[in-house]
Design a protein around this motif. Structure first.
Motif, PDB file in Angstrom:
ATOM      1  N   GLY A  40      35.294  51.899  37.977  1.00 11.33           N
ATOM      2  CA  GLY A  40      35.729  50.466  37.969  1.00 11.33           C
ATOM      3  C   GLY A  40      35.315  49.544  37.041  1.00 11.33           C
ATOM      4  O   GLY A  40      35.300  48.456  36.882  1.00 11.33           O
ATOM      5  N   ARG A  41      34.769  50.144  35.917  1.00  5.27           N
ATOM      6  CA  ARG A  41      34.518  49.471  34.456  1.00  5.27           C
ATOM      7  C   ARG A  41      34.517  50.257  33.511  1.00  5.27           C
ATOM      8  O   ARG A  41      34.424  51.763  33.688  1.00  5.27           O
ATOM      9  N   TYR A  42      34.470  49.893  32.349  1.00  7.72           N
ATOM     10  CA  TYR A  42      34.511  50.682  30.961  1.00  7.72           C
ATOM     11  C   TYR A  42      32.932  51.272  30.691  1.00  7.72           C
ATOM     12  O   TYR A  42      32.060  50.394  31.136  1.00  7.72           O
ATOM     13  N   GLU A  43      32.900  52.541  30.255  1.00  9.51           N
ATOM     14  CA  GLU A  43      31.391  52.940  30.039  1.00  9.51           C
ATOM     15  C   GLU A  43      31.576  53.354  28.393  1.00  9.51           C
ATOM     16  O   GLU A  43      32.662  54.022  27.954  1.00  9.51           O
ATOM     17  N   GLY A  44      30.535  53.161  27.629  1.00  9.21           N
ATOM     18  CA  GLY A  44      30.538  53.439  26.182  1.00  9.21           C
ATOM     19  C   GLY A  44      29.547  54.556  25.887  1.00  9.21           C
ATOM     20  O   GLY A  44      28.439  54.690  26.543  1.00  9.21           O
ATOM     21  N   PHE A  45      29.977  55.450  24.914  1.00  9.04           N
ATOM     22  CA  PHE A  45      29.092  56.886  24.917  1.00  9.04           C
ATOM     23  C   PHE A  45      28.369  56.513  23.427  1.00  9.04           C
ATOM     24  O   PHE A  45      27.770  57.633  23.057  1.00  9.04           O
ATOM     25  N   SER A  58      33.993  42.114  30.237  1.00 14.02           N
ATOM     26  CA  SER A  58      33.732  40.951  30.455  1.00 14.02           C
ATOM     27  C   SER A  58      35.007  40.008  30.439  1.00 14.02           C
ATOM     28  O   SER A  58      34.846  38.815  30.916  1.00 14.02           O
ATOM     29  N   ASP A  59      36.252  40.899  30.509  1.00 17.12           N
ATOM     30  CA  ASP A  59      37.437  40.164  30.655  1.00 17.12           C
ATOM     31  C   ASP A  59      38.080  40.289  31.929  1.00 17.12           C
ATOM     32  O   ASP A  59      38.426  41.147  32.014  1.00 17.12           O
ATOM     33  N   PRO A  60      37.881  39.471  32.808  1.00 15.81           N
ATOM     34  CA  PRO A  60      38.324  39.606  34.047  1.00 15.81           C
ATOM     35  C   PRO A  60      39.970  39.859  34.096  1.00 15.81           C
ATOM     36  O   PRO A  60      40.408  40.871  35.005  1.00 15.81           O
ATOM     37  N   ASP A  61      40.791  39.302  33.203  1.00 13.22           N
ATOM     38  CA  ASP A  61      42.160  39.603  33.249  1.00 13.22           C
ATOM     39  C   ASP A  61      42.544  40.973  33.017  1.00 13.22           C
ATOM     40  O   ASP A  61      43.221  41.652  33.529  1.00 13.22           O
ATOM     41  N   TRP A  62      41.905  41.429  31.757  1.00 19.19           N
ATOM     42  CA  TRP A  62      41.820  42.995  31.480  1.00 19.19           C
ATOM     43  C   TRP A  62      41.450  43.663  32.483  1.00 19.19           C
ATOM     44  O   TRP A  62      41.940  44.830  32.804  1.00 19.19           O
ATOM     45  N   MET A  63      40.295  43.685  33.075  1.00 21.99           N
ATOM     46  CA  MET A  63      39.752  44.462  34.043  1.00 21.99           C
ATOM     47  C   MET A  63      40.627  44.360  35.270  1.00 21.99           C
ATOM     48  O   MET A  63      40.877  45.632  35.681  1.00 21.99           O
ATOM     49  N   GLU A  64      41.133  43.334  35.675  1.00 24.47           N
ATOM     50  CA  GLU A  64      42.168  43.372  36.905  1.00 24.47           C
ATOM     51  C   GLU A  64      43.638  44.548  36.508  1.00 24.47           C
ATOM     52  O   GLU A  64      43.791  45.167  37.450  1.00 24.47           O
ATOM     53  N   ASN A  65      43.789  44.240  35.251  1.00 27.30           N
ATOM     54  CA  ASN A  65      44.953  45.212  34.819  1.00 27.30           C
ATOM     55  C   ASN A  65      44.397  46.744  34.886  1.00 27.30           C
ATOM     56  O   ASN A  65      45.557  47.602  35.243  1.00 27.30           O
ATOM     57  N   ARG A  66      43.321  46.916  34.459  1.00 25.37           N
ATOM     58  CA  ARG A  66      42.883  48.457  34.373  1.00 25.37           C
ATOM     59  C   ARG A  66      42.772  48.800  35.744  1.00 25.37           C
ATOM     60  O   ARG A  66      42.935  49.933  36.106  1.00 25.37           O
ATOM     61  N   ARG A  67      42.107  47.941  36.718  1.00 23.41           N
ATOM     62  CA  ARG A  67      41.886  48.452  38.137  1.00 23.41           C
ATOM     63  C   ARG A  67      43.218  48.720  38.758  1.00 23.41           C
ATOM     64  O   ARG A  67      43.192  49.498  39.609  1.00 23.41           O
ATOM     65  N   THR A  68      44.065  47.828  38.492  1.00 27.00           N
ATOM     66  CA  THR A  68      45.446  47.938  39.275  1.00 27.00           C
ATOM     67  C   THR A  68      46.294  49.043  38.683  1.00 27.00           C
ATOM     68  O   THR A  68      47.543  49.245  39.319  1.00 27.00           O
TER      69      THR A  68
END
Length: 89
Positions: A40-45, A58-68
Protein backbone atom coordinates in the motif's frame (compact mmCIF):
# COMPACT_ATOMS: atom_id res chain seq x y z
CA UNK A 1 23.74 4.50 -22.22
CA UNK A 2 21.37 5.34 -19.37
CA UNK A 3 17.93 3.80 -19.22
CA UNK A 4 14.94 4.72 -17.11
CA UNK A 5 12.16 2.14 -17.21
CA UNK A 6 8.83 1.89 -15.39
CA UNK A 7 7.06 -1.46 -15.35
CA UNK A 8 3.42 -1.82 -14.34
CA UNK A 9 2.59 -5.42 -13.45
CA UNK A 10 -0.62 -7.19 -12.52
CA UNK A 11 -0.29 -10.51 -10.71
CA UNK A 12 -3.37 -12.75 -10.72
CA UNK A 13 -3.93 -15.69 -8.40
CA UNK A 14 -6.96 -17.88 -9.06
CA UNK A 15 -8.41 -15.60 -11.74
CA UNK A 16 -9.36 -12.24 -10.28
CA UNK A 17 -9.87 -13.59 -6.77
CA UNK A 18 -6.46 -12.31 -5.58
CA UNK A 19 -4.93 -9.50 -7.64
CA UNK A 20 -1.78 -7.52 -6.88
CA UNK A 21 -0.61 -4.40 -8.71
CA UNK A 22 3.14 -3.72 -8.72
CA UNK A 23 4.69 -0.51 -10.05
CA UNK A 24 8.49 -0.89 -10.49
CA UNK A 25 11.03 1.82 -11.35
CA UNK A 26 14.45 1.01 -12.81
CA UNK A 27 17.52 3.04 -13.67
CA UNK A 28 20.40 1.29 -15.44
CA UNK A 29 18.83 -2.14 -14.83
CA UNK A 30 18.67 -1.56 -11.08
CA UNK A 31 15.32 -1.27 -9.33
CA UNK A 32 15.36 1.83 -7.15
CA UNK A 33 11.68 2.10 -6.13
CA UNK A 34 8.56 -0.10 -6.02
CA UNK A 35 4.87 0.18 -5.20
CA UNK A 36 3.08 -3.01 -4.18
CA UNK A 37 -0.69 -2.86 -3.68
CA UNK A 38 -0.43 -5.47 -0.91
CA UNK A 39 1.92 -3.14 1.01
CA UNK A 40 0.00 0.00 0.00
CA UNK A 41 2.95 2.39 -0.29
CA UNK A 42 6.15 3.01 -2.21
CA UNK A 43 9.43 1.55 -0.98
CA UNK A 44 12.84 2.90 -1.98
CA UNK A 45 15.90 0.69 -2.39
CA UNK A 46 18.52 3.42 -2.91
CA UNK A 47 18.89 6.94 -1.46
CA UNK A 48 17.37 8.34 -4.68
CA UNK A 49 14.53 5.79 -4.48
CA UNK A 50 13.86 6.56 -0.81
CA UNK A 51 13.59 10.28 -1.60
CA UNK A 52 11.17 9.62 -4.46
CA UNK A 53 9.17 7.14 -2.36
CA UNK A 54 8.73 9.71 0.43
CA UNK A 55 7.52 12.26 -2.11
CA UNK A 56 5.07 9.84 -3.75
CA UNK A 57 3.76 8.54 -0.40
CA UNK A 58 3.04 12.10 0.76
CA UNK A 59 0.73 12.85 -2.20
CA UNK A 60 -2.76 11.57 -1.24
CA UNK A 61 -4.24 11.87 -4.75
CA UNK A 62 -1.36 9.95 -6.34
CA UNK A 63 -1.51 7.24 -3.69
CA UNK A 64 -5.27 6.81 -4.13
CA UNK A 65 -4.67 6.34 -7.86
CA UNK A 66 -2.00 3.68 -7.22
CA UNK A 67 -4.06 1.86 -4.58
CA UNK A 68 -7.11 1.63 -6.83
CA UNK A 69 -5.08 0.47 -9.86
CA UNK A 70 -5.98 -3.11 -8.94
CA UNK A 71 -9.55 -2.38 -10.05
CA UNK A 72 -9.23 0.16 -12.86
CA UNK A 73 -6.13 -1.37 -14.48
CA UNK A 74 -5.72 -5.02 -13.54
CA UNK A 75 -9.26 -6.35 -13.15
CA UNK A 76 -10.50 -4.17 -16.00
CA UNK A 77 -7.93 -5.60 -18.44
CA UNK A 78 -8.14 -9.21 -17.21
CA UNK A 79 -10.95 -10.11 -19.62
CA UNK A 80 -8.92 -8.66 -22.51
CA UNK A 81 -5.57 -10.34 -21.76
CA UNK A 82 -6.77 -13.37 -19.79
CA UNK A 83 -7.49 -15.63 -22.78
CA UNK A 84 -4.03 -14.98 -24.23
CA UNK A 85 -1.93 -15.16 -21.09
CA UNK A 86 -3.79 -17.13 -18.42
CA UNK A 87 -5.96 -19.63 -20.25
CA UNK A 88 -3.38 -20.49 -22.93
CA UNK A 89 -2.24 -24.13 -22.92
Amino acid sequence: VFQFIVKHECHFINGTEKVTFVDRYFYNRFEFMRFDSDVGRYEGFTPFGECNARQANSDPDWMENRRTAVDWLCRHNYRVYGPFSVERK
